[in-house]
Design a protein around this motif. Structure first.
Motif, PDB file in Angstrom:
ATOM      1  N   ALA A  51      -4.864   2.862   1.317  1.00  0.00           N
ATOM      2  CA  ALA A  51      -3.817   3.715   0.773  1.00  0.00           C
ATOM      3  C   ALA A  51      -3.490   4.817   1.776  1.00  0.00           C
ATOM      4  O   ALA A  51      -4.404   5.367   2.403  1.00  0.00           O
ATOM      5  CB  ALA A  51      -4.268   4.328  -0.555  1.00  0.00           C
ATOM      6  N   THR A  89      -4.853   1.081  -2.018  1.00  0.00           N
ATOM      7  CA  THR A  89      -5.367   0.145  -1.028  1.00  0.00           C
ATOM      8  C   THR A  89      -5.070  -1.294  -1.439  1.00  0.00           C
ATOM      9  O   THR A  89      -5.326  -1.690  -2.578  1.00  0.00           O
ATOM     10  CB  THR A  89      -6.879   0.330  -0.843  1.00  0.00           C
ATOM     11  OG1 THR A  89      -7.123   1.658  -0.364  1.00  0.00           O
ATOM     12  CG2 THR A  89      -7.442  -0.674   0.142  1.00  0.00           C
ATOM     13  N   VAL A 140      -4.937  -4.808  -5.533  1.00  0.00           N
ATOM     14  CA  VAL A 140      -4.916  -3.370  -5.284  1.00  0.00           C
ATOM     15  C   VAL A 140      -6.016  -2.736  -6.123  1.00  0.00           C
ATOM     16  O   VAL A 140      -6.306  -3.194  -7.233  1.00  0.00           O
ATOM     17  CB  VAL A 140      -3.558  -2.701  -5.607  1.00  0.00           C
ATOM     18  CG1 VAL A 140      -2.507  -3.090  -4.585  1.00  0.00           C
ATOM     19  CG2 VAL A 140      -3.104  -3.003  -7.010  1.00  0.00           C
ATOM     20  N   ALA A 149       0.828  -1.209   0.000  1.00  0.00           N
ATOM     21  CA  ALA A 149       0.000   0.000   0.000  1.00  0.00           C
ATOM     22  C   ALA A 149       0.859   1.254   0.000  1.00  0.00           C
ATOM     23  O   ALA A 149       0.543   2.242  -0.689  1.00  0.00           O
ATOM     24  CB  ALA A 149      -0.931  -0.011   1.214  1.00  0.00           C
TER      25      ALA A 149
END
Length: 268
Positions: free
Chosen positions: A126, A107, A225, A101
């Protein structure tokens, strides 16, 4: 080098235990086979002392020798086996999710299949975000997420087809792959390339990239992600993000005992 004892070491301190560990730790991936002289140099032991430690560890089954060089045996894995046995996947993954992250400023999420859903088991937002709408325990329809597609794609063929047959297709956005034939083709593509990219199919303005986490030849989870389309071009995803995800997935698998399983398989 061996770690020197310090004045803080109490009367309890057992130098022979320190020396034993220093001998075992002298062996590395770059130097898997060592002579008595090399071990002595690496541990600050005399050659005679290094030889005694090496022969003792050989008698105990932690090392093997051809008479000149010594190597570790799979039995050294027993030392960490109890720790690994008590380590959960989210615990093993947490620090790697944090690093991912931070590296991408996006994230990072870990999930598993649970029925027809993906279940979030670990999530690190994030650094630029102050809140997230999805947390550990959240569920999403697996077939329309990047993590879900990675996990479905790796199911045995019969189980994968059964999963597809249970899906109730719907259009979450105008981009959603909403027919079983199109989804089946997409899953085959995901299985072949080893990663999944979902472009704004579940939520406008969001895309997810995911890779499988494999331990002992078995896919145990998916790593993802979430990236807004404007924050990265597609070539950035393929050239940077996906390789970083794959490297992180490997580190998570290793920390969760994957290295141990691989070593055991190699020795069988």
């Amino acid at each position: 080098m061996a770690t020197a004892s310090t004045p803080e070491n109490g009367d309890y301190f057992v130098k022979s235990a320190e020396k034993t560990l220093s001998v075992l730790l002298a062996f590395t991936g770059d130097r898997p086979a060592l002579s008595v002289t090399q071990v002595a140099e690496a541990t600050d032991l005399t050659r005679a002392a290094a030889r005694r430690f090496l022969l003792t560890l050989t008698d105990l089954g932690y090392l093997a020798t051809d008479g000149t060089l010594f190597k570790q045996t799979p039995r050294v894995l027993d030392i960490g086996a109890s720790y690994l046995a008590g380590l959960s996947l989210p615990q093993a993954a947490k620090r790697h999710l944090v690093a991912l992250a931070q590296e991408l400023d996006e994230t990072a999420t870990l999930s598993v299949l649970d029925g027809q859903d993906v279940l979030y088991i670990s999530r690190v937002a994030a650094p630029r975000l102050h809140s997230v709408t999805l947390n550990v325990g959240s569920r999403l329809p697996a077939w329309v997420t990047s993590m879900g597609r990675v996990l479905i794609a790796e199911l045995p063929e019969a189980a994968r087809e059964d999963f597809i047959q249970k899906i109730v297709p719907q259009e979450f956005t105008s981009r959603t792959i909403s027919t079983t034939d199109a989804l089946r083709a997409e899953l085959l593509k995901v299985k072949e390339q080893g990663w999944a990219l979902v472009e704004q199919e579940l939520d406008e303005g969001m895309r997810g990239v995911a890779v499988p986490i494999t331990r002992g030849g078995e896919v145990i989870a998916a790593l993802n992600v979430s990236i807004q389309p404007g924050r990265a071009k597609r070539e950035v995803l393929t050239d940077r993000v996906i390789p970083l995800l794959q490297a992180t997935a490997q580190r998570i698998a290793d920390d969760f005992g994957g290295r141990q399983l691989s070593a055991g398989a190699a020795g069988s």
